[in-house]
Design a protein around this motif. Structure first.
Motif, PDB file in Angstrom:
ATOM      1  N   PHE A 289       0.822  -1.206   0.000  1.00 16.11           N
ATOM      2  CA  PHE A 289       0.000   0.000   0.000  1.00 16.11           C
ATOM      3  C   PHE A 289       0.859   1.260   0.000  1.00 16.11           C
ATOM      4  CE2 PHE A 289      -2.314   3.261   2.558  1.00 16.11           C
ATOM      5  CZ  PHE A 289      -3.327   3.521   1.650  1.00 16.11           C
ATOM      6  N   GLY A 290       2.025   1.207   0.661  1.00 21.46           N
ATOM      7  CA  GLY A 290       2.892   2.372   0.749  1.00 21.46           C
ATOM      8  C   GLY A 290       3.720   2.643  -0.484  1.00 21.46           C
ATOM      9  N   ASP A 291       3.788   1.651  -1.402  1.00 19.76           N
ATOM     10  CA  ASP A 291       4.589   1.852  -2.612  1.00 19.76           C
ATOM     11  C   ASP A 291       4.037   3.015  -3.433  1.00 19.76           C
ATOM     12  OD1 ASP A 291       6.213  -0.221  -1.925  1.00 19.76           O
ATOM     13  OD2 ASP A 291       5.263  -1.694  -3.236  1.00 19.76           O
ATOM     14  N   GLY A 292       4.902   3.941  -3.794  1.00 19.44           N
ATOM     15  CA  GLY A 292       4.506   5.061  -4.642  1.00 19.44           C
ATOM     16  C   GLY A 292       3.929   6.244  -3.910  1.00 19.44           C
ATOM     17  N   LEU A 293       3.689   6.133  -2.605  1.00 23.46           N
ATOM     18  CA  LEU A 293       3.110   7.257  -1.856  1.00 23.46           C
ATOM     19  C   LEU A 293       4.163   8.295  -1.470  1.00 23.46           C
ATOM     20  CD1 LEU A 293       0.518   5.624   0.599  1.00 23.46           C
ATOM     21  CD2 LEU A 293       0.096   6.744  -1.588  1.00 23.46           C
ATOM     22  N   GLU A 294       5.417   7.872  -1.469  1.00 26.41           N
ATOM     23  CA  GLU A 294       6.516   8.755  -1.052  1.00 26.41           C
ATOM     24  C   GLU A 294       6.270   9.304   0.350  1.00 26.41           C
ATOM     25  OE1 GLU A 294       7.031  11.718  -4.040  1.00 26.41           O
ATOM     26  OE2 GLU A 294       7.667  10.297  -5.577  1.00 26.41           O
ATOM     27  N   VAL A 295       5.856   8.392   1.214  1.00 24.27           N
ATOM     28  CA  VAL A 295       5.596   8.725   2.621  1.00 24.27           C
ATOM     29  C   VAL A 295       6.487   7.834   3.477  1.00 24.27           C
ATOM     30  CG1 VAL A 295       3.892   8.624   4.471  1.00 24.27           C
ATOM     31  CG2 VAL A 295       3.229   9.470   2.221  1.00 24.27           C
ATOM     32  N   PRO A 296       7.138   8.383   4.490  1.00 21.75           N
ATOM     33  CA  PRO A 296       7.962   7.543   5.370  1.00 21.75           C
ATOM     34  C   PRO A 296       7.146   6.408   5.980  1.00 21.75           C
ATOM     35  CG  PRO A 296       8.392   9.867   5.777  1.00 21.75           C
ATOM     36  CD  PRO A 296       7.220   9.815   4.858  1.00 21.75           C
ATOM     37  N   ASP A 297       7.758   5.239   6.068  1.00 20.62           N
ATOM     38  CA  ASP A 297       7.054   4.057   6.566  1.00 20.62           C
ATOM     39  C   ASP A 297       6.536   4.245   7.989  1.00 20.62           C
ATOM     40  OD1 ASP A 297       7.445   2.742   4.205  1.00 20.62           O
ATOM     41  OD2 ASP A 297       9.142   1.532   4.906  1.00 20.62           O
ATOM     42  N   ASP A 298       7.308   4.950   8.828  1.00 21.33           N
ATOM     43  CA  ASP A 298       6.866   5.100  10.210  1.00 21.33           C
ATOM     44  C   ASP A 298       5.615   5.971  10.308  1.00 21.33           C
ATOM     45  OD1 ASP A 298       8.215   7.371   9.405  1.00 21.33           O
ATOM     46  OD2 ASP A 298       9.205   7.705  11.341  1.00 21.33           O
ATOM     47  N   GLN A 299       5.518   7.011   9.439  1.00 18.02           N
ATOM     48  CA  GLN A 299       4.309   7.841   9.442  1.00 18.02           C
ATOM     49  C   GLN A 299       3.107   7.070   8.905  1.00 18.02           C
ATOM     50  OE1 GLN A 299       4.479  11.910   8.115  1.00 18.02           O
ATOM     51  NE2 GLN A 299       6.725  11.992   8.297  1.00 18.02           N
ATOM     52  N   LEU A 300       3.331   6.294   7.850  1.00 21.41           N
ATOM     53  CA  LEU A 300       2.242   5.494   7.293  1.00 21.41           C
ATOM     54  C   LEU A 300       1.750   4.471   8.323  1.00 21.41           C
ATOM     55  CD1 LEU A 300       0.506   4.835   4.804  1.00 21.41           C
ATOM     56  CD2 LEU A 300       2.289   3.244   4.075  1.00 21.41           C
ATOM     57  N   ALA A 301       2.681   3.844   9.034  1.00 15.86           N
ATOM     58  CA  ALA A 301       2.300   2.855  10.048  1.00 15.86           C
ATOM     59  C   ALA A 301       1.485   3.499  11.164  1.00 15.86           C
ATOM     60  CB  ALA A 301       3.549   2.193  10.619  1.00 15.86           C
ATOM     61  N   LEU A 302       1.863   4.702  11.588  1.00 13.03           N
ATOM     62  CA  LEU A 302       1.117   5.385  12.644  1.00 13.03           C
ATOM     63  C   LEU A 302      -0.291   5.738  12.184  1.00 13.03           C
ATOM     64  CD1 LEU A 302       3.927   7.658  14.087  1.00 13.03           C
ATOM     65  CD2 LEU A 302       2.571   6.005  15.398  1.00 13.03           C
ATOM     66  N   TYR A 303      -0.433   6.185  10.949  1.00 15.70           N
ATOM     67  CA  TYR A 303      -1.761   6.550  10.437  1.00 15.70           C
ATOM     68  C   TYR A 303      -2.656   5.311  10.354  1.00 15.70           C
ATOM     69  CZ  TYR A 303      -5.368   8.800   7.633  1.00 15.70           C
ATOM     70  OH  TYR A 303      -6.567   9.310   7.189  1.00 15.70           O
ATOM     71  N   ILE A 304      -2.155   4.243   9.726  1.00 13.55           N
ATOM     72  CA  ILE A 304      -2.958   3.026   9.573  1.00 13.55           C
ATOM     73  C   ILE A 304      -3.283   2.427  10.940  1.00 13.55           C
ATOM     74  CG2 ILE A 304      -2.998   0.700   8.614  1.00 13.55           C
ATOM     75  CD1 ILE A 304      -3.270   2.936   6.550  1.00 13.55           C
ATOM     76  N   ALA A 305      -2.328   2.476  11.869  1.00 14.68           N
ATOM     77  CA  ALA A 305      -2.578   1.944  13.211  1.00 14.68           C
ATOM     78  C   ALA A 305      -3.679   2.736  13.913  1.00 14.68           C
ATOM     79  CB  ALA A 305      -1.289   1.967  14.032  1.00 14.68           C
ATOM     80  N   ALA A 306      -3.666   4.063  13.753  1.00 13.16           N
ATOM     81  CA  ALA A 306      -4.702   4.886  14.381  1.00 13.16           C
ATOM     82  C   ALA A 306      -6.081   4.555  13.816  1.00 13.16           C
ATOM     83  CB  ALA A 306      -4.383   6.367  14.180  1.00 13.16           C
ATOM     84  N   ARG A 307      -6.183   4.406  12.512  1.00 15.15           N
ATOM     85  CA  ARG A 307      -7.463   4.043  11.887  1.00 15.15           C
ATOM     86  C   ARG A 307      -7.955   2.686  12.383  1.00 15.15           C
ATOM     87  NH1 ARG A 307     -10.228   6.296   7.828  1.00 15.15           N
ATOM     88  NH2 ARG A 307     -11.172   4.263   7.473  1.00 15.15           N
ATOM     89  N   GLU A 308      -7.042   1.724  12.415  1.00 17.37           N
ATOM     90  CA  GLU A 308      -7.419   0.380  12.835  1.00 17.37           C
ATOM     91  C   GLU A 308      -7.886   0.368  14.279  1.00 17.37           C
ATOM     92  OE1 GLU A 308      -7.718  -3.936  12.850  1.00 17.37           O
ATOM     93  OE2 GLU A 308      -8.098  -2.258  11.485  1.00 17.37           O
ATOM     94  N   LEU A 309      -7.175   1.078  15.146  1.00 18.84           N
ATOM     95  CA  LEU A 309      -7.575   1.119  16.551  1.00 18.84           C
ATOM     96  C   LEU A 309      -8.901   1.842  16.738  1.00 18.84           C
ATOM     97  CD1 LEU A 309      -4.150   1.876  18.295  1.00 18.84           C
ATOM     98  CD2 LEU A 309      -5.433  -0.278  18.330  1.00 18.84           C
ATOM     99  N   ALA A 310      -9.127   2.924  15.978  1.00 20.47           N
ATOM    100  CA  ALA A 310     -10.397   3.646  16.081  1.00 20.47           C
ATOM    101  C   ALA A 310     -11.556   2.731  15.707  1.00 20.47           C
ATOM    102  CB  ALA A 310     -10.371   4.887  15.191  1.00 20.47           C
ATOM    103  N   HIS A 311     -11.399   1.986  14.635  1.00 19.69           N
ATOM    104  CA  HIS A 311     -12.447   1.061  14.183  1.00 19.69           C
ATOM    105  C   HIS A 311     -12.714  -0.012  15.232  1.00 19.69           C
ATOM    106  CE1 HIS A 311     -14.349  -2.014  11.570  1.00 19.69           C
ATOM    107  NE2 HIS A 311     -14.760  -0.987  10.873  1.00 19.69           N
TER     108      HIS A 311
END
Length: 465
Positions: free
Chosen positions: A220-242
């Motif tokens: 999912f992170g391929d091509g986004l040009e976003v640091p992996d640690d920031q992407l992991a924090l965002y996805i983790a927050a969404r998953e925990l909220a759900h």
């Protein structure tokens, strides 16, 4: 006649297929069946399906759907390229979940999970979510099995009806087995795309559990040009909220699943179109059947009841996803790339993410992302007006949850919440007035007991005993 009586069940069914499709059944093989159904089914799994069908000639039982076959198919696909979870991935995601949980507690009053979230493999996701997929798909599987049985009875000549009675259960098994194989293929392929447990939008994971699939997260992170640690924090927050939401509002899980199954129970196979296609079907040229299956030509127009069920489900899922969007956005304000990641999530949803494709394949369900954007705007207005505590209290009971009218016009909901915050009684509406009348009537019955004469003596049977 004696020769006919000596035929095995397999021979009787092959003869029946010859009657229905004009020959060719004796040479029927798994690869040809896969082509005819239009499903991209692995030959090895197709052999398993055929073995189950052969067993159905002699085995007892009334269950038409082989859910074990669905599980084997799903795991077969999921485990083909499953690289597992490395120690480094597990450590990185554990850290992301820990920090995301702290941030999330600042943006919502809904409490943390009892069980720690974790990294899961594709096969692990299949194992955890398949029971819910079975529950969602069961009404459609039953409908397909029933349609095959009806088509068999209606198309078979009168002198073959005796055979049909014996083959009816078998036809239900065929329909159930093919659908179970399709379910397994959908879930197995979905396991290669979903990033987290709540990615599909419906409560697939066991209550209170959350997880991220590292292999899919990396894709999912391929091509986004976003640091992996920031992407992991965002996805983790969404998953925990759900996951937090469904653990807090325990009634919500059943509410969502019942809405999906209400829609699925209305799915019917167009037997007229099926019979028309069968009358001119050439097994050596399966393209027409493949095209009919892919285009949905065998599914009739939705009924009014289905349209109403679809609208209710769209509003419900939009309300859930909108809340998750707003809570996540507030939790990750420290991330420089949060806006870019959120836009990627929205684009994925707009083009038809895993939820739309999976539900569309299994129950013909199409969801409108527009309602999710409108629901997020409603939750943002509520948050800005009354804060996170009053907003989250709307999930305490089913009758407090915002409805479709609130999504369309959040101003009324905001006004009610602001009035409640000031300690004011909400303005009475038509339902309140009707309830007040019912209560008044209940408190003033017409028969209040024995009446009295003018001289004060009561009416009724007051004779001494």
């Amino acid at each position: 006649m004696a020769e006919d009586d000596d035929r095995t069940p397999e021979e009787e069914f092959q003869e029946l297929l010859k009657q229905l499709f004009g020959g060719g059944a004796a040479g029927f093989d798994p690869e040809q069946l896969s082509k005819m159904t239009g499903m991209n089914i692995d030959p090895a799994m197709m052999q398993t399906v055929m073995r189950h069908l052969q067993e159905a000639f002699t085995a007892g039982g009334d269950e038409p759907i082989s859910w074990d076959a669905a599980k084997r198919q799903a795991l077969h696909i999921a485990n083909q390229d499953d690289l597992g979870v490395t120690a480094g991935q597990r450590t990185d995601l554990d850290q992301a979940f820990t920090l995301a949980g702290l941030w999330l507690s600042e943006s919502t009053t809904i409490s943390d999970l009892a069980d720690p979230p974790h990294a899961i493999t594709r096969g692990g996701w299949v194992e955890a979510t398949l029971p819910v997929w079975q529950e969602l798909a069961a009404p459609v599987a039953t409908s397909i099995a029933d349609a095959l049985t009806r088509a068999l009875q209606e198309q078979t000549p009168e002198d073959m009806q005796q055979v049909v009675q014996g083959a009816g259960r078998l036809m239900r098994t065929i329909g159930g087995s093919l659908f179970a194989t399709q379910l397994g293929a959908v879930v197995g392929n979905l396991s290669k795309e979903v990033v987290s447990g709540g990615d599909v939008g419906i409560p697939l994971m066991p209550s209170g559990q959350a997880g991220i699939l590292p292999q899919n997260f990396a894709a999912f992170g391929d091509g986004l040009e976003v640091p992996d640690d920031q992407l992991a924090l965002y996805i983790a927050a969404r998953e925990l909220a759900h996951a937090r939401l469904f653990r807090h509002a325990r009634w919500l899980r059943l509410h969502v699943i019942s809405q999906v199954t209400d829609f699925a129970r209305g799915v019917r196979v167009d037997t007229d179109a099926l019979e028309d296609l069968a009358s001119r079907f050439d097994p050596s040229e399966p393209e027409e059947l493949r095209s009919a299956l892919e285009s949905g030509a065998l599914l009739p127009q939705r009924t009014e009841a289905q349209e109403a069920a679809l609208t209710r489900l769209e509003n419900l899922l939009a309300t859930i996803e909108g809340w998750v969007d707003v809570v996540t956005e507030d939790a990750v304000t420290r991330l420089p790339s949060a806006g870019r990641i959120a836009e990627a999530v929205r684009r994925r949803r707009a083009v038809g993410g895993p939820a739309e494709r999976a539900l569309g394949s299994l129950v013909g369900l199409e969801l409108r992302p527009r309602r999710m954007r409108e629901a997020a705007a409603m939750w943002r207005a509520v948050t800005d007006a009354v804060g996170a505590g009053a907003r989250d209290s709307l999930w305490d009971y089913p009758d407090l949850m915002p409805g479709a009218d609130d999504i369309d016009d959040p101003a009324g909901l905001v006004a009610r919440l602001e009035a409640r915050a000031r300690g004011e009684e909400p303005a009475a509406d038509e339902m309140d007035d009707a309830l007040a009348r019912l209560l008044a009537e209940a408190e003033s019955p017409t028969d209040a007991g024995p009446s009295e004469d003018d001289d004060g003596e009561p009416h009724g049977d007051s004779r001494p005993v």
